[in-house]
Design an enzyme around this catalytic site. Sequence first.
Site, PDB file in Angstrom:
ATOM      1  N   ASN A 105       0.846  -1.195   0.000  1.00  0.00           N
ATOM      2  CA  ASN A 105       0.000   0.000   0.000  1.00  0.00           C
ATOM      3  C   ASN A 105       0.877   1.238   0.000  1.00  0.00           C
ATOM      4  O   ASN A 105       1.958   1.253   0.589  1.00  0.00           O
ATOM      5  CB  ASN A 105      -0.881  -0.005   1.260  1.00  0.00           C
ATOM      6  CG  ASN A 105      -1.816   1.193   1.317  1.00  0.00           C
ATOM      7  OD1 ASN A 105      -2.283   1.675   0.305  1.00  0.00           O
ATOM      8  ND2 ASN A 105      -2.041   1.689   2.526  1.00  0.00           N
ATOM      9  N   HIS A 107       1.095   5.223   1.118  1.00  0.00           N
ATOM     10  CA  HIS A 107       0.437   6.096   2.097  1.00  0.00           C
ATOM     11  C   HIS A 107       1.122   7.463   2.091  1.00  0.00           C
ATOM     12  O   HIS A 107       2.363   7.528   2.171  1.00  0.00           O
ATOM     13  CB  HIS A 107       0.516   5.470   3.496  1.00  0.00           C
ATOM     14  CG  HIS A 107      -0.212   6.253   4.533  1.00  0.00           C
ATOM     15  ND1 HIS A 107      -1.592   6.289   4.622  1.00  0.00           N
ATOM     16  CD2 HIS A 107       0.241   7.053   5.527  1.00  0.00           C
ATOM     17  CE1 HIS A 107      -1.942   7.070   5.627  1.00  0.00           C
ATOM     18  NE2 HIS A 107      -0.855   7.546   6.190  1.00  0.00           N
ATOM     19  N   SER A 134       5.115   6.808   2.182  1.00  0.00           N
ATOM     20  CA  SER A 134       5.572   5.480   2.593  1.00  0.00           C
ATOM     21  C   SER A 134       4.949   4.415   1.714  1.00  0.00           C
ATOM     22  O   SER A 134       3.815   4.571   1.250  1.00  0.00           O
ATOM     23  CB  SER A 134       5.162   5.207   4.054  1.00  0.00           C
ATOM     24  OG  SER A 134       5.609   6.235   4.921  1.00  0.00           O
ATOM     25  N   ASP A 143      -2.357   0.546   8.170  1.00  0.00           N
ATOM     26  CA  ASP A 143      -1.055   1.166   7.860  1.00  0.00           C
ATOM     27  C   ASP A 143       0.008   0.790   8.887  1.00  0.00           C
ATOM     28  O   ASP A 143       0.865   1.598   9.244  1.00  0.00           O
ATOM     29  CB  ASP A 143      -1.209   2.697   7.792  1.00  0.00           C
ATOM     30  CG  ASP A 143      -2.149   3.121   6.665  1.00  0.00           C
ATOM     31  OD1 ASP A 143      -2.891   4.105   6.846  1.00  0.00           O
ATOM     32  OD2 ASP A 143      -2.163   2.437   5.620  1.00  0.00           O
TER      33      ASP A 143
HETATM   34  C1  GRF Z   1      -2.645   8.730  -2.635  1.00  0.00           C
HETATM   35  O1  GRF Z   1      -1.864   9.727  -2.009  1.00  0.00           O
HETATM   36  C2  GRF Z   1      -2.771   7.547  -1.730  1.00  0.00           C
HETATM   37  O2  GRF Z   1      -1.630   7.239  -0.974  1.00  0.00           O
HETATM   38  C3  GRF Z   1      -3.854   8.029  -0.805  1.00  0.00           C
HETATM   39  O3  GRF Z   1      -4.783   8.699  -1.638  1.00  0.00           O
HETATM   40  C4  GRF Z   1      -4.085   9.180  -2.770  1.00  0.00           C
HETATM   41  C5  GRF Z   1      -4.720   8.583  -3.976  1.00  0.00           C
HETATM   42  O4  GRF Z   1      -4.335   9.359  -5.039  1.00  0.00           O
HETATM   43  N1  GRF Z   1      -4.449   6.916  -0.109  1.00  0.00           N
HETATM   44  P1  GRF Z   1      -4.568   8.803  -6.538  1.00  0.00           P
HETATM   45  O5  GRF Z   1      -5.959   8.173  -6.553  1.00  0.00           O
HETATM   46  O6  GRF Z   1      -3.477   7.788  -6.788  1.00  0.00           O
HETATM   47  O7  GRF Z   1      -4.444  10.029  -7.372  1.00  0.00           O
END
Ligand code: GRF
Length: 202
Positions: A105, A107, A134, A143
């Site tokens: 994942n 984050h 991360s 997470d």
């Molecule tokens: C990313 O920063 C992800 O880590 C977080 O939400 C955002 C999603 O952005 N959970 P996208 O959909 O990839 O533009």
Amino acid sequence: LTVAVLISGGGSNLRALLEAAADPGFPARVIVVGADRPADGLAHAEAYGIPSFSVPFREFATREEWGDELAAQLRAWRPDLVVLSGLMRLLPAAVVDAWSPRIINTHPAYLPEFPGAHGVRDALAAGATETGASVIVVDSGVDTGPILAQERVAVLPGDDEATLHDRIKPVERRLLIDVVRRIATGELDLAAPAPTAHPTVT
Ligand code: GRF
């Protein structure tokens, strides 16, 4: 290495991974993109001619039933690796248990700082002067899995959630692509990940 990517939103991280994987020299390829809602980001899969599926959370009576359908889709595609990239939904334990540690994942914070669905907002609210991005292995927590890569990102005066998130995302994409590459080449063993925190970046 075959990869399934799960999204909920615009999929900018997905798009970056698709761009990287379009290079024949990249050792991984995205074979399917899934979403828990009619996510805008599914258009990126279509643009790259990659199959996609949507398992709309709201069409299921329980999280478990939703998870069972998602798990069935993943089993059907049998990817080597599942990448959650902007999936804004906690996976049921059955899905995590079936796939961990071959499920990672991204984050938008420097875990273990600011876990959860609002990492960017929480960093701002805490008055942090730096946060980060991360990439972790998904485990049964929120997470809390082993950190595969992370890098600091500055919080600038006047930042709001959008400007800070926009500064984090390019770092997030770079880390994600690098982690997928290192998993594909075997350099990074998900069963025994050695965390590689990158130096602080201004
Ligand atoms: C990313 O920063 C992800 O880590 C977080 O939400 C955002 C999603 O952005 N959970 P996208 O959909 O990839 O533009």
